[in-house]
Design an enzyme around this catalytic site. Structure first.
Site, mmCIF file in Angstrom:
data_model
loop_
_atom_site.group_PDB
_atom_site.id
_atom_site.type_symbol
_atom_site.label_atom_id
_atom_site.label_comp_id
_atom_site.label_asym_id
_atom_site.label_seq_id
_atom_site.Cartn_x
_atom_site.Cartn_y
_atom_site.Cartn_z
ATOM 1 N N HIS A 9 32.146 56.481 -69.784
ATOM 2 C CA HIS A 9 32.133 55.057 -70.111
ATOM 3 C C HIS A 9 33.242 54.317 -69.360
ATOM 4 O O HIS A 9 32.977 53.287 -68.709
ATOM 5 C CB HIS A 9 32.313 54.881 -71.620
ATOM 6 C CG HIS A 9 32.340 53.459 -72.080
ATOM 7 N ND1 HIS A 9 31.234 52.820 -72.563
ATOM 8 C CD2 HIS A 9 33.346 52.545 -72.117
ATOM 9 C CE1 HIS A 9 31.543 51.568 -72.880
ATOM 10 N NE2 HIS A 9 32.831 51.384 -72.624
ATOM 11 N N GLU A 10 34.453 54.822 -69.436
ATOM 12 C CA GLU A 10 35.566 54.126 -68.788
ATOM 13 C C GLU A 10 35.437 54.184 -67.272
ATOM 14 O O GLU A 10 35.794 53.219 -66.580
ATOM 15 C CB GLU A 10 36.907 54.713 -69.247
ATOM 16 C CG GLU A 10 37.118 54.732 -70.748
ATOM 17 C CD GLU A 10 36.895 53.382 -71.429
ATOM 18 O OE1 GLU A 10 37.082 52.340 -70.785
ATOM 19 O OE2 GLU A 10 36.514 53.374 -72.612
ATOM 20 N N GLU A 13 39.831 50.933 -69.653
ATOM 21 C CA GLU A 13 39.366 51.113 -68.277
ATOM 22 C C GLU A 13 40.254 50.471 -67.231
ATOM 23 O O GLU A 13 39.782 50.134 -66.141
ATOM 24 C CB GLU A 13 37.948 50.550 -68.141
ATOM 25 C CG GLU A 13 37.840 49.024 -68.162
ATOM 26 C CD GLU A 13 37.593 48.437 -69.533
ATOM 27 O OE1 GLU A 13 37.158 47.278 -69.613
ATOM 28 O OE2 GLU A 13 37.824 49.146 -70.523
ATOM 29 N N ASN A 14 41.548 50.300 -67.485
ATOM 30 C CA ASN A 14 42.431 49.664 -66.507
ATOM 31 C C ASN A 14 42.149 50.194 -65.101
ATOM 32 O O ASN A 14 41.998 51.389 -64.893
ATOM 33 C CB ASN A 14 43.895 49.961 -66.843
ATOM 34 C CG ASN A 14 44.177 49.906 -68.320
ATOM 35 O OD1 ASN A 14 44.134 48.860 -68.925
ATOM 36 N ND2 ASN A 14 44.454 51.065 -68.906
ATOM 37 N N GLU A 68 44.107 44.846 -73.101
ATOM 38 C CA GLU A 68 42.864 44.226 -73.563
ATOM 39 C C GLU A 68 42.918 44.114 -75.087
ATOM 40 O O GLU A 68 43.260 45.085 -75.762
ATOM 41 C CB GLU A 68 41.649 45.057 -73.157
ATOM 42 C CG GLU A 68 40.348 44.350 -73.494
ATOM 43 C CD GLU A 68 39.104 45.118 -73.044
ATOM 44 O OE1 GLU A 68 37.995 44.632 -73.309
ATOM 45 O OE2 GLU A 68 39.242 46.198 -72.448
#
Length: 882
Positions: A305-306, A272-273, A129
């Site tokens: 968060h992730e 966050e993959n 990203e």
């Protein structure tokens, strides 16, 4: 970089992808010096494409192309076009599904930009990203192309015994020459920015989580062997986040395993993959002696968060990068809500708003201002900003405020049901909220489209005979770059009315039935608006913007006595804190203008003494109430910033408070300085926060007694919180032992990279005279590494962003220091170089001499040959935008 090589991307130019990818098979022959990547894409023409004859265009950067085959037939160079950034097939099939096979070579160990596949120490890992996948293989690198991924990893078994990718492991085996392979399949379609790969010598902490529906999920956290004992807190944080997301949003995890890998070289906080989160070590590793209480809280928030991205970002993703806040703003709001539920809601809200008001408001007020949903960009990495994240979260929070808990849950349920598996827009999210609650948020959408921070002005008119308070509200949205005229916004104004005795009145607007609530939300939708409250027997004070219900600046004239009254009596914890900040700011800024009112000093000291005499269950909140506004916030309150005057005035006020309340601070410090206190529960964290706040005031006296107190705490500390707090106090003082403590700290922790980052930061951020020369020396230290982002941030970032008094030296040497670093980083890691540039963008806020010094360095950066897109865009905007 020359201007003719720059391409601006516009949101208005969005078009559906010409081709779609149904499935991609990736094979990696992994090696640090040279990795071979084989991709096999099942593709077809997009039936929604506006151009039926469009060629197939694939993105690719820094790749060596070995071969291209179409439906098994090798293509000769004349059948495709190759440039530095594109692979184009003019005659790709337009009707049938077809197979495209591509082989490329890449060099992970040469990839210092840390985008794509790169080497971190001895570990291979990825960051895709926003547009890093194109540095791995040729592909339509855009978020609205979603495909199912199958990944085969092949590597030397000794160098890379652990081979990880997205989804579920389906098979593995051994090969000749001491090699092995592992195959991974992700059952969910995803954009390529969510692809991940990790290979290395890693240990694993494993646990299991049973979802609400009874499905068992394997949880794994990978780290280097010497760090695996610091992963327990991250694992517990993950379990808490999973449980919270099920309870609050009804979202269960959807794969058989969830993996986190701690990586020491990482540009961001975490990624966050899908199923394989790659994290900066800073947001995974924690042990009581190596991590502060703040580190523990940040780790829990980032882990959450992730994880929350699994639904708000992965299962539902962005149509294009202009919609970045669709996933980031929403997920930041979710992690903030989680952290508030896990700790002190009041303190978490104060911390979130403090960041917003000191950093994001400055972004909104400068040349880099942009809407939550931008209209254009040159380099997408430059839009991972506080506006997209923090202001984006505030926009979501306003929807939550307007709809209430139940209404917002109805809207989110509809959003998940309607768009699961899709790439959508911010407007799709708002539409789900509208449809689920039968509300019209047409005007509210301006929050996504307009840049800048609105100003709310409140004026009151009290009629004692009619017992009626008239509240006049005016909103002003000032012009911002590219937006000379802005529309009125839909602003939720949450407020209360406080009686002279300190009690909240029940609120009833004229024409309503009897009111029972003492806090309510007003819908401010017009440039000027009026609200009349009745049954108000005495003239009240307005407690406006409770909980900071909207990201606006508030103009509501209150004298110092009224601010002190709100600090003492407001039932809203945020507004109580804010009243103290406004009172302190007024006093400090008066000192910078050399006309302080002695009565104001006494009023503030009296207010603090009143706080100290009360009983407090939430010691963290008390510590916040006793903390003076930081220098960034103070600078935001004046038209022309004098960093030296602000720093000196704040120090003078802090010392006056310390002189008058020394006995109180000493008593409070002694009460909460518990020997051997290592508990990480709310009470332990609160005790340390409060006693270290007291220590800051006491050491401001800078005498032998208080320095000895700090030195004793440093020597006896059993937590990193207490050790670094004491060392920071010593470094700001004239204590003879401070250099010895600094050296002792380094010797004690020289093998712990994250602790040494703190050692660098404490020195670079120290506001004493001579810190610039010291920071220059730190860059020559054996432990400093230009290729490690955390280490760069610990010196250059800390100095330029947290040490205003030294960074803004009148001779301009602080600016030269930063510009030199940016130009060096430009060749190593452009993304980090660009993020270092932001302190220079605010140059118009300073006096003429400082403006000239900053502008000179910006011009030097802008004229530098070979400037990366990231740095070029920010330097250009900083210089040419009026």
């Amino acid at each position: 970089m020359q201007e003719n090589n720059i391409k601006t991307i516009y949101r208005s130019d969005y078009a559906a992808p010409e081709y779609l990818v149904g499935h991609i098979e990736l094979t990696f022959l992994l090696d640090a010096a040279q990795t071979k990547v084989k991709s096999r894409l099942r593709m077809q023409k997009n039936p929604e494409s506006a151009n039926p004859n469009a060629p197939l265009v694939l993105n690719g950067e820094a790749l060596h192309l070995e071969s291209v085959s179409l439906n098994g037939v090798p293509l000769k160079p004349g059948h495709y076009q190759l440039s530095d950034e594109l692979l184009t097939l003019p005659n790709a099939p337009k009707v049938d599904v077809f197979t495209l096979e591509i082989e490329t070579l890449i060099s992970p160990q040469s990839n210092t930009a840390l985008e794509g596949l790169y080497l971190s120490t001895n570990m291979l890992c990825t960051q895709c990203e926003a547009e890093g996948f194109r540095k791995i293989t040729y592909y339509p690198d855009r978020p609205d192309v979603m495909a199912r991924f199958s990944v085969l990893l092949i590597a030397d078994k000794e160098k890379y015994p652990v081979l990880l990718s997205n989804g579920n492991q389906v098979s593995s085996g051994e090969l000749k020459h001491n090699r092995h392979w592992v195959k991974w399949e992700d059952p969910f379609p995803k954009p390529c920015y969510l692809f991940a790969l990790v290979a290395g010598q890693l240990d694993c902490l494993e646990s299991a989580y049973v979802t609400g529906s009874g499905r068992e999920v394997t949880l794994q956290i990978y780290a280097e062997t010497h760090d695996i004992d610091k992963c327990e807190h991250a694992m517990r944080s993950l379990e808490h986040a999973m449980r919270w997301d099920e309870a609050v949003y009804g979202r269960e995890y959807d794969l058989d395993r969830y993996m986190i890998v701690a990586v020491s070289h990482f540009n961001m906080g975490a990624m966050e993959n899908k199923g394989l989160n790659v994290f900066n070590t800073k947001f995974v590793l924690a042990r009581g002696d190596t991590a502060t209480d703040a580190d523990y809280e940040h780790i829990e928030a980032v882990i959450a968060h992730e994880y929350f991205h699994n639904w708000t970002g992965n299962r539902i993703t962005c149509r294009d990068w202009f919609q970045l806040s669709l996933k980031e703003g929403l997920t930041v709001f979710r992690d903030q809500s989680f952290s508030a539920d896990r700790g002190s809601p009041a303190v978490r809200r104060i911390e979130d708003v403090n960041l917003l008001r000191t950093r994001q408001f400055a972004e909104d007020a400068g040349p880099l201002a942009h809407p939550v949903r931008p209209d254009s960009y040159i380099e997408i990495n430059n839009f991972y900003t506080l506006t997209v994240y923090e202001k984006g979260a505030e926009v979501v929070r306003m929807l939550h405020t307007l709809l209430g808990i139940e209404g917002f849950r109805k809207g989110s349920d509809l959003y998940f049901e309607r768009h699961d598996g899709q790439a959508v827009t911010c407007d799709d999210f708002v539409k789900a909220m509208e449809d689920a609650n039968q509300r019209d948020f047409t005007q509210f959408r301006h929050w996504y489209a307009q840049a800048g921070t609105p100003k709310l002005t409140l004026k009151t008119d009290y009629d004692a005979v009619a017992q009626r308070l008239t509240l006049n509200v005016e909103q002003l949205c000032a012009p911002t770059p590219g937006q000379p005229v802005e529309q009125p916004l839909h602003i939720p104004l949450k407020l209360g009315l406080i009686s002279p005795s300190g009690q909240d009145y029940a609120l009833r607007l004229e024409g309503e039935e009897a009111g029972t609530t003492t806090t309510r939300v007003l819908d401010v939708t017009q440039a000027q608006q009026q609200f009349r409250f009745v049954d108000i027997p005495e003239k009240p004070l307005v407690s406006a913007l409770r909980g900071f219900s909207a990201p606006v600046t508030l103009e509501y004239e209150l004298n110092t006595e009224q601010l002190a009254f709100l600090l003492a009596h407001d039932s809203d914890a945020f507004n109580r804190w804010d009243a103290g900040q406004r009172l302190s700011s007024r006093l400090i800024l008066n000192l910078t203008e050399e006309h302080p009112a002695q009565s104001d000093v006494e009023l503030l000291i009296g207010a603090f003494q009143h706080l100290l005499e009360q009983h407090w269950d939430d010691l963290e909140l008390l510590a916040q109430l006793l903390t003076l506004p930081n220098e960034d916030y103070l600078a935001s309150q004046v038209k022309v910033v004098d960093p030296v005057a602000i720093h000196n005035a704040r120090n003078n006020v802090k010392k006056r408070i310390a002189v008058c309340l020394q006995t109180d601070f000493s008593r409070l410090y002694a009460r909460h300085h518990v020997s051997g206190d290592i508990l990480l529960d709310r009470s332990g964290i609160g005790r340390r926060k409060l006693k270290n706040t007291c220590l800051v005031y006491l050491t401001a006296l800078d005498n032998g007694e208080t320095s000895a107190l700090a030195a004793e705490q440093f020597a006896q500390a059993r937590t990193m919180t207490d050790q670094t707090a004491a060392l920071a106090c010593l470094l700001r003082s004239s204590a003879a032992e401070k250099n010895a403590c600094l050296e002792q700290f380094y010797r004690q922790w020289e093998n712990e990279a994250l602790v040494i980052d703190k050692w660098f930061t404490l020195q670079a951020a120290c506001p004493v005279t001579g810190t610039l020369e010291h920071a220059e020396a730190l860059l020559q230290h054996a432990a400093f590494d230009w290729e490690t982002p955390n280490r760069v941030r610990s010196v250059i970032g800390a100095f330029s962003q947290s040490n205003a008094v030294n960074f803004h030296r009148e001779d301009g040497s602080g600016y030269r220091f930063l510009a030199d670093a940016i130009l060096r980083l430009n060749a190593i890691n452009p993304q980090i170089a660009a993020r270092m540039l932001t302190p220079l963008a605010q140059w118009r806020r300073y006096d003429t001499q400082r403006q000239a010094g900053i502008k000179q360095e910006l011009e030097r950066i802008f004229a530098h040959p070979g400037l990366a897109r990231d740095v070029y865009e920010l330097a250009q905007k900083s210089l040419i935008t009026a």
